[in-house]
Write a protein that holds these residues in place. Structure first.
Motif, PDB file in Angstrom:
ATOM      1  N   ILE A 187       7.757 -10.467  -4.331  1.00  0.00           N
ATOM      2  CA  ILE A 187       7.808  -9.455  -5.484  1.00  0.00           C
ATOM      3  C   ILE A 187       8.751  -8.452  -5.404  1.00  0.00           C
ATOM      4  O   ILE A 187       8.920  -8.310  -3.529  1.00  0.00           O
ATOM      5  CB  ILE A 187       6.385  -8.887  -6.076  1.00  0.00           C
ATOM      6  CG1 ILE A 187       6.051  -8.317  -4.833  1.00  0.00           C
ATOM      7  CG2 ILE A 187       5.928 -10.402  -6.833  1.00  0.00           C
ATOM      8  CD1 ILE A 187       4.963  -7.029  -6.665  1.00  0.00           C
ATOM      9  N   SER A 188       9.561  -8.360  -5.744  1.00  0.00           N
ATOM     10  CA  SER A 188      10.341  -6.939  -5.389  1.00  0.00           C
ATOM     11  C   SER A 188      10.206  -5.191  -5.786  1.00  0.00           C
ATOM     12  O   SER A 188       9.593  -4.967  -6.947  1.00  0.00           O
ATOM     13  CB  SER A 188      11.506  -7.153  -6.236  1.00  0.00           C
ATOM     14  OG  SER A 188      13.123  -5.704  -5.848  1.00  0.00           O
ATOM     15  N   GLN A 189       9.706  -4.797  -3.949  1.00  0.00           N
ATOM     16  CA  GLN A 189       9.033  -3.132  -4.364  1.00  0.00           C
ATOM     17  C   GLN A 189       9.809  -1.957  -3.541  1.00  0.00           C
ATOM     18  O   GLN A 189      11.409  -2.791  -1.967  1.00  0.00           O
ATOM     19  CB  GLN A 189       8.014  -3.533  -3.469  1.00  0.00           C
ATOM     20  CG  GLN A 189       7.395  -2.441  -2.947  1.00  0.00           C
ATOM     21  CD  GLN A 189       6.766  -1.369  -4.334  1.00  0.00           C
ATOM     22  OE1 GLN A 189       5.988  -2.878  -4.915  1.00  0.00           O
ATOM     23  NE2 GLN A 189       6.943  -0.571  -4.523  1.00  0.00           N
ATOM     24  N   ASP A 190      10.903  -1.028  -3.883  1.00  0.00           N
ATOM     25  CA  ASP A 190      11.584  -0.137  -2.925  1.00  0.00           C
ATOM     26  C   ASP A 190      10.521   0.113  -2.101  1.00  0.00           C
ATOM     27  O   ASP A 190       9.485   0.150  -2.025  1.00  0.00           O
ATOM     28  CB  ASP A 190      11.282   1.388  -4.178  1.00  0.00           C
ATOM     29  CG  ASP A 190      11.787   1.704  -5.680  1.00  0.00           C
ATOM     30  OD1 ASP A 190      12.304   0.619  -6.332  1.00  0.00           O
ATOM     31  OD2 ASP A 190      10.922   2.210  -6.651  1.00  0.00           O
ATOM     32  N   TRP A 191      11.324   0.449  -0.987  1.00  0.00           N
ATOM     33  CA  TRP A 191      11.425   0.699   0.001  1.00  0.00           C
ATOM     34  C   TRP A 191      10.470   1.430   0.741  1.00  0.00           C
ATOM     35  O   TRP A 191       9.287   0.917   1.156  1.00  0.00           O
ATOM     36  CB  TRP A 191      12.684   0.763   0.471  1.00  0.00           C
ATOM     37  CG  TRP A 191      11.905   1.521   2.636  1.00  0.00           C
ATOM     38  CD1 TRP A 191      11.858   2.635   2.492  1.00  0.00           C
ATOM     39  CD2 TRP A 191      12.322   0.521   3.487  1.00  0.00           C
ATOM     40  NE1 TRP A 191      12.550   2.224   4.414  1.00  0.00           N
ATOM     41  CE2 TRP A 191      11.561   0.905   4.542  1.00  0.00           C
ATOM     42  CE3 TRP A 191      11.587  -1.011   3.344  1.00  0.00           C
ATOM     43  CZ2 TRP A 191      11.866   0.238   6.191  1.00  0.00           C
ATOM     44  CZ3 TRP A 191      11.772  -1.699   4.763  1.00  0.00           C
ATOM     45  CH2 TRP A 191      11.537  -0.891   6.274  1.00  0.00           C
ATOM     46  N   ASP A 192      10.364   2.283   0.127  1.00  0.00           N
ATOM     47  CA  ASP A 192       9.484   3.867   0.255  1.00  0.00           C
ATOM     48  C   ASP A 192       7.605   3.856  -0.082  1.00  0.00           C
ATOM     49  O   ASP A 192       7.087   3.901   0.525  1.00  0.00           O
ATOM     50  CB  ASP A 192       9.567   4.788  -0.078  1.00  0.00           C
ATOM     51  CG  ASP A 192      10.620   5.790   0.444  1.00  0.00           C
ATOM     52  OD1 ASP A 192      11.332   5.567   0.927  1.00  0.00           O
ATOM     53  OD2 ASP A 192      11.538   6.791  -0.976  1.00  0.00           O
ATOM     54  N   GLY A 193       7.609   2.354  -1.714  1.00  0.00           N
ATOM     55  CA  GLY A 193       6.234   1.876  -1.771  1.00  0.00           C
ATOM     56  C   GLY A 193       5.937   0.907  -1.218  1.00  0.00           C
ATOM     57  O   GLY A 193       4.332   0.423  -1.506  1.00  0.00           O
ATOM     58  N   LEU A 194       6.581   0.542  -0.085  1.00  0.00           N
ATOM     59  CA  LEU A 194       5.462  -1.189   0.831  1.00  0.00           C
ATOM     60  C   LEU A 194       4.564  -0.820   1.997  1.00  0.00           C
ATOM     61  O   LEU A 194       3.621  -1.669   1.404  1.00  0.00           O
ATOM     62  CB  LEU A 194       7.112  -1.255   1.647  1.00  0.00           C
ATOM     63  CG  LEU A 194       8.167  -1.930   1.009  1.00  0.00           C
ATOM     64  CD1 LEU A 194       8.735  -2.488   1.898  1.00  0.00           C
ATOM     65  CD2 LEU A 194       7.777  -3.267   0.483  1.00  0.00           C
ATOM     66  N   ILE A 195       4.580   0.214   2.245  1.00  0.00           N
ATOM     67  CA  ILE A 195       3.361   0.219   2.573  1.00  0.00           C
ATOM     68  C   ILE A 195       2.095   0.948   2.392  1.00  0.00           C
ATOM     69  O   ILE A 195       1.366   0.638   1.907  1.00  0.00           O
ATOM     70  CB  ILE A 195       4.140   1.490   4.331  1.00  0.00           C
ATOM     71  CG1 ILE A 195       4.251  -0.099   5.310  1.00  0.00           C
ATOM     72  CG2 ILE A 195       2.264   1.671   5.266  1.00  0.00           C
ATOM     73  CD1 ILE A 195       4.705   1.226   7.019  1.00  0.00           C
ATOM     74  N   PRO A 196       2.537   1.544   1.174  1.00  0.00           N
ATOM     75  CA  PRO A 196       1.457   2.715   0.316  1.00  0.00           C
ATOM     76  C   PRO A 196       0.947   1.369  -0.453  1.00  0.00           C
ATOM     77  O   PRO A 196      -0.140   1.069  -0.968  1.00  0.00           O
ATOM     78  CB  PRO A 196       2.211   3.631  -0.155  1.00  0.00           C
ATOM     79  CG  PRO A 196       3.437   4.008   0.161  1.00  0.00           C
ATOM     80  CD  PRO A 196       3.879   3.005   1.236  1.00  0.00           C
ATOM     81  N   GLY A 197       2.312   0.366  -1.445  1.00  0.00           N
ATOM     82  CA  GLY A 197       1.337  -0.167  -2.175  1.00  0.00           C
ATOM     83  C   GLY A 197       0.227  -1.407  -1.206  1.00  0.00           C
ATOM     84  O   GLY A 197      -0.587  -1.975  -1.447  1.00  0.00           O
ATOM     85  N   LEU A 198       0.560  -1.758   0.078  1.00  0.00           N
ATOM     86  CA  LEU A 198       0.112  -2.488   0.976  1.00  0.00           C
ATOM     87  C   LEU A 198      -1.108  -2.483   0.942  1.00  0.00           C
ATOM     88  O   LEU A 198      -2.372  -2.796   0.352  1.00  0.00           O
ATOM     89  CB  LEU A 198       0.928  -2.956   2.021  1.00  0.00           C
ATOM     90  CG  LEU A 198       0.370  -4.504   3.240  1.00  0.00           C
ATOM     91  CD1 LEU A 198       0.083  -5.179   2.757  1.00  0.00           C
ATOM     92  CD2 LEU A 198       1.088  -3.973   4.554  1.00  0.00           C
ATOM     93  N   ASN A 199      -1.346  -0.772   1.337  1.00  0.00           N
ATOM     94  CA  ASN A 199      -2.693  -0.142   1.736  1.00  0.00           C
ATOM     95  C   ASN A 199      -3.699  -0.274   0.827  1.00  0.00           C
ATOM     96  O   ASN A 199      -4.453  -0.121   0.662  1.00  0.00           O
ATOM     97  CB  ASN A 199      -2.685   0.374   2.419  1.00  0.00           C
ATOM     98  CG  ASN A 199      -2.625  -0.013   3.508  1.00  0.00           C
ATOM     99  OD1 ASN A 199      -3.176  -0.601   4.532  1.00  0.00           O
ATOM    100  ND2 ASN A 199      -1.959   1.016   4.106  1.00  0.00           N
ATOM    101  N   ALA A 200      -2.877  -0.302  -0.915  1.00  0.00           N
ATOM    102  CA  ALA A 200      -3.337   0.214  -2.043  1.00  0.00           C
ATOM    103  C   ALA A 200      -4.001  -1.866  -2.544  1.00  0.00           C
ATOM    104  O   ALA A 200      -3.998  -1.091  -3.351  1.00  0.00           O
ATOM    105  CB  ALA A 200      -2.627   1.142  -2.611  1.00  0.00           C
TER     106      ALA A 200
END
Length: 298
Positions: free
Chosen positions: A93-106
């Motif tokens: 899936i495509s994700q904004d760069w700034d949200g990659l690590i926060p989204g991963l940990n969430a």
């Protein structure tokens, strides 16, 4: 009395015999059911992995979208090969760069691959796979401009936010007028419009942009800048057992030649070592372009 007690005990033994046999049968049944349960557990363990992987889709040639909005690029092909090697069902899936690590940990997804360099700061919050690529950074400016890495004081210089390139600017050229962007594409737009004087970029993505119509009037200023954070890896949550599975799959792809084939189709060589050298140690854009012209068509 003796005869009576003996008779009573004999009757009791006769009564207990079928009960004992029944109990033995029950015990036997219980023992035979254990392997069946284990078999079910083994079957469940062998079920295909379902993995959701996030990327940032404006980082050509690593991951980007085609005219139909489909995700394509080097990292997308690499992920497809890794998942096939693991016999895993993967969704990218495509994700904004700034949200990659926060989204991963969430726990919005299980892994992230987006040209993400393995840095000490990132390793504090996520774990990484073994490196799958190496690259340095470059300064891009307009042809004929005397812009140089040594003289950025007060000049507006663009970079994508939260990248090795932007960190280098902030660490080594804090006196420049640093402009940070959510995507590479937006940084390029401000470069071509004249709102910034130059752009600090990952070398591979920067050289790819220089070959476009928009980048024809621009060039690399000076030599490549190498840092200690040139290795790219796939990011995972801390301690995730998926890391070992991806590392094993990556090693297999390197052993069976698949990694070389994918890397060669994008970076102009079928050799893993030469592919990394082509993007990490060459001294000019021209040398890289020559190598790419010799590459087989995608």
């Amino acid at each position: 009395m003796t005869i009576s007690m003996t008779s009573s005990m004999s009757k009791k033994a006769l009564w207990l015999a079928p009960l004992s046999a029944a109990m033995l049968m029950l015990v036997g049944c219980n023992n035979s059911s254990a392997p069946a349960e284990n078999a079910e557990t083994d079957t469940a363990t062998e079920a295909p992995l379902n993995i959701k992987i996030a990327t940032e889709s404006s980082y050509k040639p690593f991951s980007y979208t085609d005219a139909d909005g489909k995700l394509i690029g080097y990292e997308i092909e690499l992920v497809d090969a890794l998942c096939a090697q693991m016999k895993a069902e993967c969704e990218v899936i495509s994700q904004d760069w700034d949200g990659l690590i926060p989204g991963l940990n969430a726990q919005k997804f299980d892994a992230a691959i987006a040209g993400m360099s393995i840095t000490p700061e990132r390793k504090e919050v996520v774990d990484f796979s073994d490196p799958y690529f190496h690259s340095g950074i470059i300064l891009i400016g307009k042809k004929g401009d005397d812009l140089s890495v040594e003289s950025l004081t007060g000049l507006p210089i663009a970079s994508q936010r939260s990248t090795v390139a932007s960190q280098y600017l902030q660490d080594e050229h804090a006196d420049a007028d640093i402009k940070l962007y959510d995507t590479q594409d937006n940084a390029y737009l401000d470069l071509t419009s004249g709102r910034v004087r130059g752009m600090m970029s990952d070398k591979v993505t920067g050289i790819d942009w220089l070959k476009t119509d928009a980048g024809k009037g621009y060039e690399v200023k000076g030599e490549e800048i190498s840092t200690n954070d040139d290795a790219m890896g796939i990011a995972f949550r801390k301690g995730d057992p998926l890391i070992a599975k991806f590392n094993a799959a990556l090693a297999e792809l390197k052993d069976n030649g698949t990694y070389d084939q994918i890397t060669g189709s994008y970076f102009g060589t079928s050799s893993t070592a030469a592919a990394q050298k082509a993007v990490a140690t060459t001294d000019s854009v021209e040398e890289v372009m020559v190598a790419e012209e010799e590459a087989p068509a995608n």
